[in-house]
Scaffold this active site. Structure first.
Site, mmCIF file in Angstrom:
data_model
loop_
_atom_site.group_PDB
_atom_site.id
_atom_site.type_symbol
_atom_site.label_atom_id
_atom_site.label_comp_id
_atom_site.label_asym_id
_atom_site.label_seq_id
_atom_site.Cartn_x
_atom_site.Cartn_y
_atom_site.Cartn_z
ATOM 1 C CG ASP A 115 -4.722 -5.496 -2.229
ATOM 2 O OD1 ASP A 115 -4.810 -4.829 -3.265
ATOM 3 O OD2 ASP A 115 -4.694 -6.748 -2.218
ATOM 4 C CD GLU A 154 -3.725 -11.501 4.478
ATOM 5 O OE1 GLU A 154 -2.996 -11.176 3.513
ATOM 6 O OE2 GLU A 154 -4.385 -10.684 5.138
ATOM 7 C CD GLU A 210 0.022 -7.676 5.400
ATOM 8 O OE1 GLU A 210 0.311 -6.735 4.639
ATOM 9 O OE2 GLU A 210 0.028 -8.865 5.048
ATOM 10 C CE1 TYR A 221 -1.123 -13.580 -0.209
ATOM 11 C CE2 TYR A 221 -0.205 -12.239 1.550
ATOM 12 C CZ TYR A 221 -1.304 -12.753 0.887
ATOM 13 O OH TYR A 221 -2.577 -12.455 1.311
HETATM 14 C C1 GCB Z 1 -1.850 -8.805 2.335
HETATM 15 C C2 GCB Z 1 -2.966 -8.006 2.887
HETATM 16 C C3 GCB Z 1 -4.237 -8.134 2.075
HETATM 17 C C4 GCB Z 1 -3.901 -8.118 0.591
HETATM 18 C C5 GCB Z 1 -2.999 -9.287 0.284
HETATM 19 C C6 GCB Z 1 -2.595 -9.348 -1.185
HETATM 20 O O1 GCB Z 1 -0.897 -9.106 2.986
HETATM 21 O O2 GCB Z 1 -3.231 -8.286 4.226
HETATM 22 O O3 GCB Z 1 -5.084 -7.064 2.394
HETATM 23 O O4 GCB Z 1 -5.038 -8.152 -0.212
HETATM 24 O O5 GCB Z 1 -1.828 -9.170 1.044
HETATM 25 O O6 GCB Z 1 -3.230 -10.059 -1.953
HETATM 26 O O7 GCB Z 1 -1.668 -8.637 -1.565
#
Ligand code: GCB
Length: 689
Positions: free
Chosen positions: A221, A568, A476, A532
């Site tokens: 990403d 994250e 990941e 997330y």
């Molecule tokens: C993740 C990735 C990261 C992305 C992020 C997102 O898990 O490690 O590279 O930018 O999510 O914002 O989706």
């Protein structure tokens, strides 16, 4: 050339897992091949590549500035090699040449053509080297990073090549330089990513309205910026010189510092008239006073003891964070040419922080003190320059990191510039140092070979930095897949053998539990995970964060018995977008989501194995074009132009509150704004989040 690694020969054990009948596509079939990775040849260790530093025996020049660039046809990326474009000035090809700054990504410099280019581009410039450089020295050409693959010619002669972006490489070019005359440097840079590159990607051909064209796709990403991303140095060394240094440090409970060092020499065996007799090693404190010294006739390794050493401490853990000594090496040789005795042949000075790093099943400790990491995942990314090194941006970023009260970041998802590593040492910012294996899948031997090489080159480059507290082997990876187990066993065993006293970690998004359980976590020293909640899962539900997050963190610890860190969490946020009640993409939602995470972290902190919280992301950054991204990923606490979103102020409160609680740091004066006498000047007295 130094610093070069090549794909190695493999002895393969291949098991083909029978398909289940539904998937006939080649890609699916490939994904079902499980390699045992039992026999592999480790990368040849990198040599040399000390960061170029001036001294009384060395000169350093930069070849940064405006270069010329030629875009090769995407349909024929190797045309220039066939036609030997490196033999003469690129102008002679008759093709269009455009000015291109170095360092910078080339993608966002022009208004058309280049942004989505797939394949090769050619860089070129000329430079002079004075006649003085010809005698009794070597001249080295060093690239801080070219993404992804580079081939370099000097005056039409092949000088070096390198694969894997974000890493330095160099070669002695003395034999192909014209001293006292003009020289031409030509670089072919290829940005194509395949199943075997680190990171992986795929190039395919699509039919457009104007014909067929190759396109690059990838699952990670962030935008696949390419070009000469970091400085190009020309530097000299004596013929016999210090080519490499490795140090490790410790601090005893009675404040005696210990520095074990090893040095490598280049040229000593070729040059019989100049045999090294000894090395004078002096450790100078920040005032230049010698704190320890040694005349070492063994030359290649030794130990310095430093009574009353000033330790290296992270920012906000000590009033004098980031304390660095200068470790000076002076190499003496016996000279046949005079009878004045030994003479200094080479001198190199390395900044060194003295600290002990250790870890247990529950903690990561610095100088015996358990760490709680508070920081970010980041990107090297900015408007126009892309991933090109920019000192103004670097300085601004460190000011913001310190303003917000963070003490750490992860170099998600690739090695950051050497200049930023030096900044981190100086400012006491701890680094989780990640290699460029992001989202890896399809665990084939050739990928393993390149992945090992990426880690080997990273560790070689960064092993002397006090700020580096862990190596992250991947972000990941599809680590729940069957093929991941033997792949990571081989990778982690190898990496542990070269880890230079740092724990291994990774940023995992697989599950702690079957059926999609992560095969990597059990192999690591610290389990890091990305999650997330209330964004990709249960979007909009900030009431579904605290329990889910605390329970998951607990399962990681219970199942694997390691310290756990959240690498994250976050929410995309359009600066200036507000909504009450909070709605996703608004600044209010980002604030609400963070606040709920803070609750979960405080619950988890009571269990001593939870050792850190990292926001995704420090700043907004560019991604490939997709309908989930508005001009890029907007999960930044800061905008892409490095201004705070509302959440930055909330995060600042939290990070300084943690510093106060954990290390008795007084809160900054201007943390809170005066609101009224009844809220004690408690600023931002928001009740509804
Ligand atoms: C993740 C990735 C990261 C992305 C992020 C997102 O898990 O490690 O590279 O930018 O999510 O914002 O989706």
């Amino acid at each position: 050339m130094r610093g070069l690694t090549w794909p190695w020969m493999w002895l393969l054990s291949v098991v083909i897992v029978a398909g289940h009948g539904e998937n006939n596509g080649q890609e699916e079939a490939q994904q079902q091949r499980v390699f045992l990775h039992e026999h592999f040849t480790a990368p040849v260790p990198t040599t040399g590549l000390l960061y170029p530093r001036e001294s009384e025996t060395r000169e350093v020049r930069k070849l940064d500035g405006m270069w010329r660039l030629l875009i090769s046809q995407p349909s024929d990326p190797l045309q220039g090699v066939r036609e030997k474009w490196y033999d003469d000035s690129l102008h002679k090809t008759g093709l269009e040449i455009i000015p291109m700054p170095v360092p910078a990504s080339y993608n966002d410099i022009t208004t058309e053509k280049l942004r989505d280019h797939v394949g090769t581009v050619w860089y070129e410039r000329t430079f002079f080297v004075s006649r003085d450089w010809e005698e009794n020295r070597r001249t080295w050409l060093r690239f801080g990073s070219v993404h992804y693959e580079a081939v370099v010619w000097i005056n039409g002669q092949n000088a070096m090549s390198h694969i894997i972006g974000h890493l330095p490489f160099e070669a002695d070019i003395s034999n192909i330089l014209s001293f006292g005359g003009e020289n031409r440097i030509t670089v072919m840079c290829d940005n194509r990513l395949t199943n075997h590159t680190v990171p992986q990607g795929q190039v395919s051909t699509v039919k457009t309205d104007s014909g067929e064209t190759p396109i690059q796709s990838y699952t990670f990403d962030f935008f696949n910026y390419a070009g000469i991303h970091r400085s190009v140095h020309l530097y000299t060394t004596p013929l016999v010189h210090i080519s490499d240094i490795a140090i490790s440090t410790q601090l005893s409970s009675d404040q005696v510092g210990r520095i074990d060092y090893r040095i490598w020499l280049d040229g000593s065996t070729e040059n019989s008239t100049m045999q090294p007799t000894h090395v004078l090693v002096q450790l100078r404190d920040s005032d230049g006073v010698v704190a320890a010294q040694q005349v070492n006739r063994a030359v290649y390794n030794g130990t310095l003891l430093v009574p009353g050493a000033k330790p290296w401490w992270p920012y906000l853990m000590h009033p004098e964070p980031g304390y660095l000594y200068s470790l000076e090496f002076e190499l003496f040789v016996s000279s046949d040419e005079g009878d004045d005795g030994d003479e200094v042949l080479d001198a190199y000075r390395l900044p060194v922080g003295i600290r002990t790093l250790s870890w247990t099943h529950t903690s990561l400790l610095l100088n015996g003190k358990p760490l709680y990491l508070r920081g970010f995942g980041r990107h090297e990314d900015s408007d126009i320059r892309g991933k090109g090194l920019d000192n103004a941006l670097l300085a601004r970023d460190f000011n913001l990191i310190k303003w917000v009260g963070a003490n750490a970041y992860r170099t998600s998802h690739y090695p950051y510039s050497e200049e930023s590593m030096q900044f981190a040492d100086e400012h006491g910012i701890m680094i989780v140092d990640e290699c460029s294996a992001v989202n890896i899948d399809i665990f084939e031997p050739e990928l393993l070979s390149n992945h090992m090489s990426a880690l080997e080159q990273l560790i070689h480059r960064d092993r002397n930095h006090a700020s580096v507290i862990a190596w992250s082997v991947a972000n990941e990876p599809r680590s729940f897949k069957m093929g991941a187990l033997s792949y990571f066993q081989a990778l982690v065993n190898y990496t542990r053998s070269i880890a230079q006293g740092r724990p291994l970690t990774a940023a995992i998004n697989a599950s702690p539990d079957p059926p999609k359980q992560c095969h990597l976590a059990a192999l690591l020293d610290i389990v890091g995970f990305n999650r997330y909640n209330a964004w990709y899962q249960n979007s909009g539900r900030t009431d579904m964060i605290v329990n889910l997050l605390t329970e998951e963190a607990q399962r990681w610890h219970q199942n694997f018995g390691k310290p756990v860190i959240l690498f994250e969490y976050g929410a995309d946020t359009m600066e200036g977008l507000h909504s009450l009640p909070a709605y996703i993409w608004s600044e209010d939602y980002q604030v609400a989501l963070f606040s709920q995470h803070f609750k979960a972290f405080d619950k988890l902190r009571k269990q001593k194995w939870f050792i850190g919280e990292f926001v995704w992301n420090f700043a907004d950054f560019k991604t490939a074009q997709t309908y989930t991204r508005v001009g890029g990923n907007k999960k930044g606490v800061f905008t892409r132009s490095r201004q705070p979103k509302e959440v930055a102020h909330i995060l600042r409160w939290r990070y300084f509150a943690l510093a106060k609680e954990l290390d008795r740091v007084p809160l900054p004066k201007h943390l809170s704004l005066y609101i009224s006498s009844s809220v004690n000047g408690n600023g931002h007295a928001r009740t509804e989040l």
